[in-house]
Design a protein around this motif. Structure first.
Motif, PDB file in Angstrom:
ATOM      1  N   HIS A  14       0.829  -1.205   0.000  1.00 27.91           N
ATOM      2  CA  HIS A  14       0.000   0.000   0.000  1.00 27.91           C
ATOM      3  C   HIS A  14       0.868   1.262   0.000  1.00 27.91           C
ATOM      4  O   HIS A  14       0.617   2.199  -0.768  1.00 27.91           O
ATOM      5  CB  HIS A  14      -0.928  -0.005   1.224  1.00 27.91           C
ATOM      6  CG  HIS A  14      -1.652   1.289   1.450  1.00 27.91           C
ATOM      7  ND1 HIS A  14      -2.889   1.547   0.893  1.00 27.91           N
ATOM      8  CD2 HIS A  14      -1.308   2.403   2.140  1.00 27.91           C
ATOM      9  CE1 HIS A  14      -3.264   2.771   1.246  1.00 27.91           C
ATOM     10  NE2 HIS A  14      -2.331   3.315   2.004  1.00 27.91           N
ATOM     11  N   GLU A  15       1.880   1.275   0.848  1.00 35.13           N
ATOM     12  CA  GLU A  15       2.741   2.462   0.927  1.00 35.13           C
ATOM     13  C   GLU A  15       3.498   2.671  -0.391  1.00 35.13           C
ATOM     14  O   GLU A  15       3.636   3.801  -0.864  1.00 35.13           O
ATOM     15  CB  GLU A  15       3.720   2.347   2.108  1.00 35.13           C
ATOM     16  CG  GLU A  15       3.050   2.332   3.479  1.00 35.13           C
ATOM     17  CD  GLU A  15       2.179   3.550   3.757  1.00 35.13           C
ATOM     18  OE1 GLU A  15       2.473   4.630   3.227  1.00 35.13           O
ATOM     19  OE2 GLU A  15       1.184   3.410   4.500  1.00 35.13           O
ATOM     20  N   TRP A  45      -3.924  11.845   3.110  1.00 34.48           N
ATOM     21  CA  TRP A  45      -4.231  11.678   1.687  1.00 34.48           C
ATOM     22  C   TRP A  45      -5.737  11.796   1.534  1.00 34.48           C
ATOM     23  O   TRP A  45      -6.483  11.419   2.434  1.00 34.48           O
ATOM     24  CB  TRP A  45      -3.820  10.288   1.204  1.00 34.48           C
ATOM     25  CG  TRP A  45      -2.375   9.958   1.324  1.00 34.48           C
ATOM     26  CD1 TRP A  45      -1.821   9.024   2.145  1.00 34.48           C
ATOM     27  CD2 TRP A  45      -1.277  10.513   0.560  1.00 34.48           C
ATOM     28  NE1 TRP A  45      -0.457   8.981   1.956  1.00 34.48           N
ATOM     29  CE2 TRP A  45      -0.107   9.874   0.996  1.00 34.48           C
ATOM     30  CE3 TRP A  45      -1.200  11.500  -0.426  1.00 34.48           C
ATOM     31  CZ2 TRP A  45       1.146  10.188   0.475  1.00 34.48           C
ATOM     32  CZ3 TRP A  45       0.043  11.809  -0.947  1.00 34.48           C
ATOM     33  CH2 TRP A  45       1.197  11.160  -0.502  1.00 34.48           C
ATOM     34  N   HIS A  62      -4.688   8.220   7.379  1.00 38.87           N
ATOM     35  CA  HIS A  62      -5.358   7.198   6.570  1.00 38.87           C
ATOM     36  C   HIS A  62      -6.835   7.160   6.974  1.00 38.87           C
ATOM     37  O   HIS A  62      -7.254   6.307   7.742  1.00 38.87           O
ATOM     38  CB  HIS A  62      -4.707   5.835   6.784  1.00 38.87           C
ATOM     39  CG  HIS A  62      -3.341   5.756   6.205  1.00 38.87           C
ATOM     40  ND1 HIS A  62      -2.252   6.353   6.773  1.00 38.87           N
ATOM     41  CD2 HIS A  62      -2.887   5.161   5.086  1.00 38.87           C
ATOM     42  CE1 HIS A  62      -1.184   6.121   6.033  1.00 38.87           C
ATOM     43  NE2 HIS A  62      -1.529   5.400   5.000  1.00 38.87           N
ATOM     44  N   GLU A  87      -6.286   7.409  -1.341  1.00 37.70           N
ATOM     45  CA  GLU A  87      -6.225   6.270  -0.429  1.00 37.70           C
ATOM     46  C   GLU A  87      -6.803   5.026  -1.095  1.00 37.70           C
ATOM     47  O   GLU A  87      -6.224   3.936  -1.017  1.00 37.70           O
ATOM     48  CB  GLU A  87      -7.017   6.630   0.834  1.00 37.70           C
ATOM     49  CG  GLU A  87      -6.435   6.154   2.128  1.00 37.70           C
ATOM     50  CD  GLU A  87      -4.938   6.319   2.227  1.00 37.70           C
ATOM     51  OE1 GLU A  87      -4.242   5.327   1.947  1.00 37.70           O
ATOM     52  OE2 GLU A  87      -4.445   7.385   2.594  1.00 37.70           O
ATOM     53  N   HIS A 106       1.417   4.307  -3.057  1.00 34.46           N
ATOM     54  CA  HIS A 106       1.345   5.773  -3.005  1.00 34.46           C
ATOM     55  C   HIS A 106       2.478   6.396  -3.840  1.00 34.46           C
ATOM     56  O   HIS A 106       2.319   7.481  -4.394  1.00 34.46           O
ATOM     57  CB  HIS A 106       1.466   6.283  -1.560  1.00 34.46           C
ATOM     58  CG  HIS A 106       0.182   6.305  -0.786  1.00 34.46           C
ATOM     59  ND1 HIS A 106      -0.954   6.947  -1.221  1.00 34.46           N
ATOM     60  CD2 HIS A 106      -0.142   5.749   0.411  1.00 34.46           C
ATOM     61  CE1 HIS A 106      -1.921   6.796  -0.329  1.00 34.46           C
ATOM     62  NE2 HIS A 106      -1.461   6.065   0.680  1.00 34.46           N
TER      63      HIS A 106
END
Ligand code: ZN
Length: 244
Positions: A98-99, A166, A215, A171, A102
């Motif tokens: 997930h990171e 975000w 988040h 997200e 981004h």
């Protein structure tokens, strides 16, 4: 804008990460480190062509905070506090993926470039000179300007303040891209849902914490994750040919 070209952004974040490693305690917890290295190897192979400038490195910082971050230079940090909600390698993979999503979705580039324009104001030229000329880490001497505080601020690290959140759309995008990365890397995408469920629980218990503000709406994200699951599971099945 040339100033924020990919190469420069990558170099800046690599230098900032070096500073972070000097400033923050690094965990020697063997199991956490092994888990992260394994996840890092597999995920970084999947995103190789999306981040060709990356100098991959995965570090566990000894900090009791439920947080993780990835930088355009291929630097990934997780905090030991994350293991409150992450128990298995598949679960850790969902957070790392997930990171990194981004970054590959260019959310991070966008934020850095905005910050440089706004933060620099009239001194834009000076910073451009520092970033290009000084080889970022100050090796070139004279014109070096330390970008680390700005970069750390963007990630909400070491400032005592949460990072700017975000927006929902970004997200959701990172969740979608991330769950596909993890599945392609041979991790069970159901783990992303498990982690998000724990996040919802944790937020309920804490009445909103730092991670909550960076988040937002874990409940919305949980619902959306379910809608990505079918595609992700198909990729996961395909990946088994390579990983098993
Ligand atoms: Zn995110």
């Amino acid at each position: 804008m040339n100033l924020t070209s990919d190469t420069k952004v990558a170099e800046m974040t690599i230098a900032a990460f070096e500073d972070m490693k000097r400033q923050m305690p690094i965990s020697t917890h063997a199991a956490y480190n092994e888990m992260l290295q394994s996840v890092g190897n597999r995920i970084s192979q999947q995103v190789f062509w999306d981040m060709p400038l990356a100098e991959w490195e995965f570090v566990v910082f000894d900090q009791n905070e439920v947080n993780a971050f990835a930088m355009p230079g291929g630097k990934v940090g997780i905090f030991t506090g994350l293991f409150q909600i992450v128990k298995t390698e598949d679960e850790l993979a969902s957070v790392v993926a997930h990171e990194i999503a981004h970054v590959t979705a260019r959310h991070t580039h966008e934020r850095i470039s905005q910050q440089m324009v706004i933060g620099a104001g009239g001194q834009l030229v000076g910073i451009a000179a520092a970033v290009t000329g000084a080889g970022v880490a100050g090796l070139g001497g004279g014109s070096y300007i330390n970008m680390t505080p700005m970069i750390m601020g963007l990630y909400g690290i070491g400032t005592g303040q949460a990072a700017q959140a975000w927006d929902q759309k970004k997200e959701a995008e990172a969740d979608h891209i991330g769950i596909m990365y993890m599945a392609k890397a041979g991790y069970d995408p159901n783990a992303a849902i498990t982690v998000m469920e724990r996040m919802v629980e944790l937020e309920g218990g804490m009445g909103g914490n730092n991670y909550n503000s960076t988040h937002p709406s874990s409940m919305d994200r949980l619902n959306a994750l379910h809608s990505y699951l079918e595609d992700a599971l198909a990729e996961y099945e395909k990946s088994k040919e390579f990983f098993y």
